[in-house]
Design an enzyme around this catalytic site. Structure first.
Site, PDB file in Angstrom:
ATOM      1  N   LYS A  65     125.145  81.936  52.454  1.00 16.44           N
ATOM      2  CA  LYS A  65     124.920  82.582  51.158  1.00 16.44           C
ATOM      3  C   LYS A  65     123.552  82.191  50.606  1.00 16.44           C
ATOM      4  O   LYS A  65     122.812  83.027  50.083  1.00 16.44           O
ATOM      5  CB  LYS A  65     126.030  82.202  50.179  1.00 16.44           C
ATOM      6  CG  LYS A  65     127.326  82.930  50.472  1.00 16.44           C
ATOM      7  CD  LYS A  65     128.524  82.337  49.766  1.00 16.44           C
ATOM      8  CE  LYS A  65     129.790  82.958  50.369  1.00 16.44           C
ATOM      9  NZ  LYS A  65     131.013  82.277  49.998  1.00 16.44           N
ATOM     10  N   GLN A  69     133.812  78.764  46.078  1.00 19.70           N
ATOM     11  CA  GLN A  69     134.250  78.940  47.458  1.00 19.70           C
ATOM     12  C   GLN A  69     135.722  78.543  47.595  1.00 19.70           C
ATOM     13  O   GLN A  69     136.133  77.479  47.136  1.00 19.70           O
ATOM     14  CB  GLN A  69     133.362  78.079  48.379  1.00 19.70           C
ATOM     15  CG  GLN A  69     133.628  78.253  49.857  1.00 19.70           C
ATOM     16  CD  GLN A  69     133.327  79.642  50.375  1.00 19.70           C
ATOM     17  OE1 GLN A  69     132.387  80.296  49.925  1.00 19.70           O
ATOM     18  NE2 GLN A  69     134.114  80.106  51.309  1.00 19.70           N
ATOM     19  N   ASP A 114     132.731  87.746  43.083  1.00 17.35           N
ATOM     20  CA  ASP A 114     133.763  87.813  44.123  1.00 17.35           C
ATOM     21  C   ASP A 114     134.786  88.910  43.816  1.00 17.35           C
ATOM     22  O   ASP A 114     135.528  89.332  44.703  1.00 17.35           O
ATOM     23  CB  ASP A 114     134.513  86.478  44.198  1.00 17.35           C
ATOM     24  CG  ASP A 114     134.161  85.664  45.426  1.00 17.35           C
ATOM     25  OD1 ASP A 114     133.769  86.276  46.439  1.00 17.35           O
ATOM     26  OD2 ASP A 114     134.289  84.429  45.371  1.00 17.35           O
TER      27      ASP A 114
END
Ligand code: GUN
Length: 282
Positions: free
Chosen positions: A53, A97, A120
């Protein structure tokens, strides 16, 4: 490449567009779009994702804020960090995460992220909007799937799509996105009866189960489109959820593992960051 969907090439193309748009954003607003990534603990697979990322952000001109927190981080400390990131004007997107270490309460953490920064798409607000057919920020893997289908000119209208897996991250949002394109959706899971029969009738198969080569090639209908979301580490390497060699002989289009869905996911995260940044500044 014949009937193979090249996720790496599509990802490269999309990242070029994102780089251009990030540059435009920076010029207009005097700062680049910003993505904060939070990783708690030492999970090796998560550490690789987080590194990728960061590399994606650097490549596209997005500012990356990285928080690598100790395994022993408390729920209170994590929530306090999210509050700070919510309030930080240079941060347009926040990604925590998953999975979190077991002592942390994932639902409460995701709920704390400001929905306008929910790159997300896992916040109940974002999920609810998607369910209503009025999406704001959409989960990255399903967005990547639809992007690949669009790039290959797959018309989903009236098609029978079978999605194997009912997770919040992939299965459910993928079903909703395909339904918005007027496909007829069947969501299958571990208790589904006659899975082989359902797959054999499908024009589009999305496999997101997390079991190496679970979907047998001979189940695939001739001419079907096969999207393999699986990333299963086995003794013989990284394997998808679909028996690739056999399925490839039948499918009109199929994604390989690696090099299919995987590369698209982070690209869509970068794109979501840009979308969030623009919406926040408008
Ligand atoms: N873990 C596995 N996939 C994902 C994802 O798409 N987002 C986050 N935050 N964590 C993940």
């Amino acid at each position: 490449m014949g009937n193979i969907i090249d996720g790496k090439a599509l990802s490269r193309k999309k990242r070029e567009e994102i780089t251009q748009q990030a540059e435009d954003f920076s010029r207009r607003h005097g700062r680049p779009p910003g993505l904060a990534v939070v990783l708690v603990g030492q999970d090796p697979a998560s550490a690789i994702y987080v590194r990728n990322k960061r590399a994606g952000c650097e490549q596209c001109g997005i500012r990356s804020f990285e928080y690598l927190l100790n395994e022993s981080t408390t729920q209170k400390e994590l929530l306090a960090l999210i509050d700070r990131l919510n309030a930080d004007n240079d941060v347009d997107g926040i990604l925590v995460q998953l999975p979190l270490p077991s002592h942390l309460e994932e639902k409460e953490v995701l709920l704390r992220i400001d929905p306008s920064k929910d790159v997300d798409g896992f916040h109940p607000y974002s999920m609810g909007r998607l369910l209503m057919g009025e999406p704001t920020l959409v989960p990255c893997t399903p967005r990547g799937i639809v992007y690949m289908l669009d790039e290959h000119g797959v018309d989903l209208k009236g098609k029978d799509a079978v999605i194997i897996g009912r997770s919040n991250i992939v299965g459910k949002p993928a079903a909703l996105l395909l339904m918005m394109r007027h496909a007829t959706i069947t969501i299958c899971h571990s208790r589904t009866r006659n899975l082989a029969g359902k797959i054999a009738a499908a024009d589009v198969v999305v496999a997101a189960i997390g079991r190496a080569e679970f979907v047998r090639g001979e189940w695939i209908k001739d001419g079907a489109v096969v999207i393999d979301v699986g990333m299963n580490r086995t003794e013989t390497g990284l394997k998808g959820d679909v028996q690739f060699d056999e399925a490839k002989k039948r499918a009109s289009l199929i994604t390989p593992v690696p090099g299919g869905v995987g590369p698209m996911t982070i690209t869509m995260l970068l794109d979501n960051t840009l979308i969030a940044a623009r919406a926040r500044m408008s």
